[in-house]
Design a protein around this motif. Structure first.
Motif, mmCIF file in Angstrom:
data_model
loop_
_atom_site.group_PDB
_atom_site.id
_atom_site.type_symbol
_atom_site.label_atom_id
_atom_site.label_comp_id
_atom_site.label_asym_id
_atom_site.label_seq_id
_atom_site.Cartn_x
_atom_site.Cartn_y
_atom_site.Cartn_z
ATOM 1 N N UNK A 1 0.727 -1.396 0.009
ATOM 2 C CA UNK A 1 0.253 0.302 0.637
ATOM 3 C C UNK A 1 0.993 1.209 0.150
ATOM 4 N N UNK A 2 1.251 1.074 0.534
ATOM 5 C CA UNK A 2 3.129 2.064 1.183
ATOM 6 C C UNK A 2 3.520 2.610 -0.453
ATOM 7 N N UNK A 3 3.772 1.669 -1.259
ATOM 8 C CA UNK A 3 4.098 1.411 -2.710
ATOM 9 C C UNK A 3 2.771 2.253 -3.824
ATOM 10 N N UNK A 4 2.047 1.780 -3.185
ATOM 11 C CA UNK A 4 0.754 2.072 -4.568
ATOM 12 C C UNK A 4 0.737 3.815 -4.180
ATOM 13 N N UNK A 5 0.573 4.072 -2.794
ATOM 14 C CA UNK A 5 0.466 5.428 -2.002
ATOM 15 C C UNK A 5 1.569 6.470 -2.812
ATOM 16 N N UNK A 6 2.547 5.954 -3.182
ATOM 17 C CA UNK A 6 3.759 6.914 -3.673
ATOM 18 C C UNK A 6 3.785 7.123 -4.984
ATOM 19 N N UNK A 7 3.001 6.302 -5.283
ATOM 20 C CA UNK A 7 2.429 6.404 -7.227
ATOM 21 C C UNK A 7 1.443 8.093 -6.970
ATOM 22 N N UNK A 8 -0.135 7.375 -5.930
ATOM 23 C CA UNK A 8 -0.971 8.162 -5.587
ATOM 24 C C UNK A 8 0.054 9.977 -5.838
#
Length: 379
Positions: free
Chosen positions: A331-338
């Protein structure tokens, strides 16, 4: 005007707010989604068939004196038969493109059904889907049609959808690709303007620091331990967290002042003030976040939600999480994109293209069809 829907308080309250009565049909969606254990495939099949009988009784009574009947969702099996019997107009609406048959996409997974074989041709999958719908619903549907003097139906899905369905999705977020044999009218998403103020406590939290990351799974049975996972992932990105309780009754795992829990709230007002929206990928939440220009992380749980996750990623307005159960790391990785500046800029760009008149467009279509008179064919 009246609306037939599950007997949930949230639905009744929303309709009461615009002066529309609720006619309860079926069981509570909240109870079904959030029972002690998810219903089995056999239990779902039994309940779906039982719904047909209730729909013929309840929807038929509700449609008395009406000029038209609008149905949404494949589960509304009896609606077109009711319209035929009462000789009134009928329209079917889907809230997502993948709900309608097309060689351009596979059918969405149906809860309780066996997953389709990987790599199968989309047209083959849709043909199998039609057979499955017939197997499940045709006996009950045709028994009830016979009882009111209507002929049997040999293609239940085609009967429900008609050859002229409406698509209540935004053309940018969920575009329809032309498909032979299906004349789809894309109205745009049906959105009612929400003018409610945000609660004072929420306003105070928003004003107390940088924009937080919103996390909410709406009516879904949320992934296990998702509130803790989400808060840890958000903190890892140096952000505050805003946790929406939803039907899963989520709450932060601790009482840190960088977290706030909120109940049912005006998302239209809220999403313009958050750094990103982490959600399940429902059509409504996806559209509301896109209209607000909020970057998104979609963690899809079921049915059409993987489609919306793919659209968010494809448009560059957020990230699609791989699978329904995130870890802190994923989820942290996905938040990095967002949370990247380029994603926010793209989200703001797309926000300016999202239509806001979908409901008005559909209303005009319906009123025009009723005004034309003529035989009770599909709108």
């Amino acid at each position: 005007m009246r609306v037939c829907a599950p007997p949930d308080d949230e639905c009744a309250e929303s309709l009461a707010g615009v002066g529309v009565p609720l006619v309860p049909v079926g069981e509570s969606a909240r109870s079904l989604m959030h029972g002690e254990t998810p219903p089995s495939a056999a239990d779902l099949a039994r309940r779906r068939v039982e719904m047909v009988a209730e729909q013929f009784e309840t929807v038929a009574a509700a449609a008395e004196g009406c000029d038209a009947l609008v149905a949404a969702g494949l589960m509304q099996v009896a609606a077109r038969s009711v319209a035929e019997k009462r000789r009134i107009r009928y329209a079917y609406v889907s809230y997502q493109p993948v709900g309608l048959p097309s060689p351009h996409h596979p059918p969405p997974p149906r809860p309780g059904w066996s997953p389709p074989p990987e790599g199968a041709d989309n047209q083959v999958l849709w043909a199998q889907d039609a057979l499955g719908v017939n197997e499940l619903f045709a006996p009950a549907l045709n028994t009830h049609r016979a009882s009111i003097g209507l002929p049997a139906v040999d293609d239940v899905r085609g009967h429900v959808f008609t050859g002229h369905p409406w698509l209540a999705a935004d053309p940018v977020l969920g575009p329809w690709q032309e498909t032979a044999g299906l004349d789809v009218v894309q109205t745009g998403a049906w959105v009612r303007q929400d003018t409610r103020p945000l609660p004072d406590e929420l306003e105070a939290f928003l004003d107390a620091g940088d924009p937080p990351v919103y996390v909410g799974f709406g009516s879904m049975r949320a992934p296990e331990d998702i509130a803790r996972v989400a808060v840890e992932a958000i903190r890892a990105r140096g952000r505050r967290a805003l946790v929406a309780r939803g039907w899963a009754d989520l709450a932060p795992a601790d009482d840190g002042d960088d977290c706030f829990a909120v109940g049912e709230v005006n998302q239209q007002a809220l999403f313009g003030r958050v750094a990103a929206v982490v959600h399940h990928g429902g059509a409504g939440t996806t559209t509301t976040a896109a209209r607000a220009g909020a970057p998104q992380v979609v963690v899809p749980q079921m049915v059409d939600q993987p489609y919306w996750a793919g659209r968010v990623a494809g448009l560059g307005i957020g990230a699609a999480h791989d699978g329904p159960t995130p870890t802190v790391g994923s989820l942290s990785a996905a938040l990095g994109v967002a949370l990247a500046p380029g994603t926010r800029a793209r989200a703001a760009e797309v926000a300016g293209t999202v239509r806001t008149d979908g409901a008005a467009a559909a209303a005009r279509l319906l009123l025009d069809a009723v005004g034309r008179g003529g035989p009770p064919v599909s709108v």
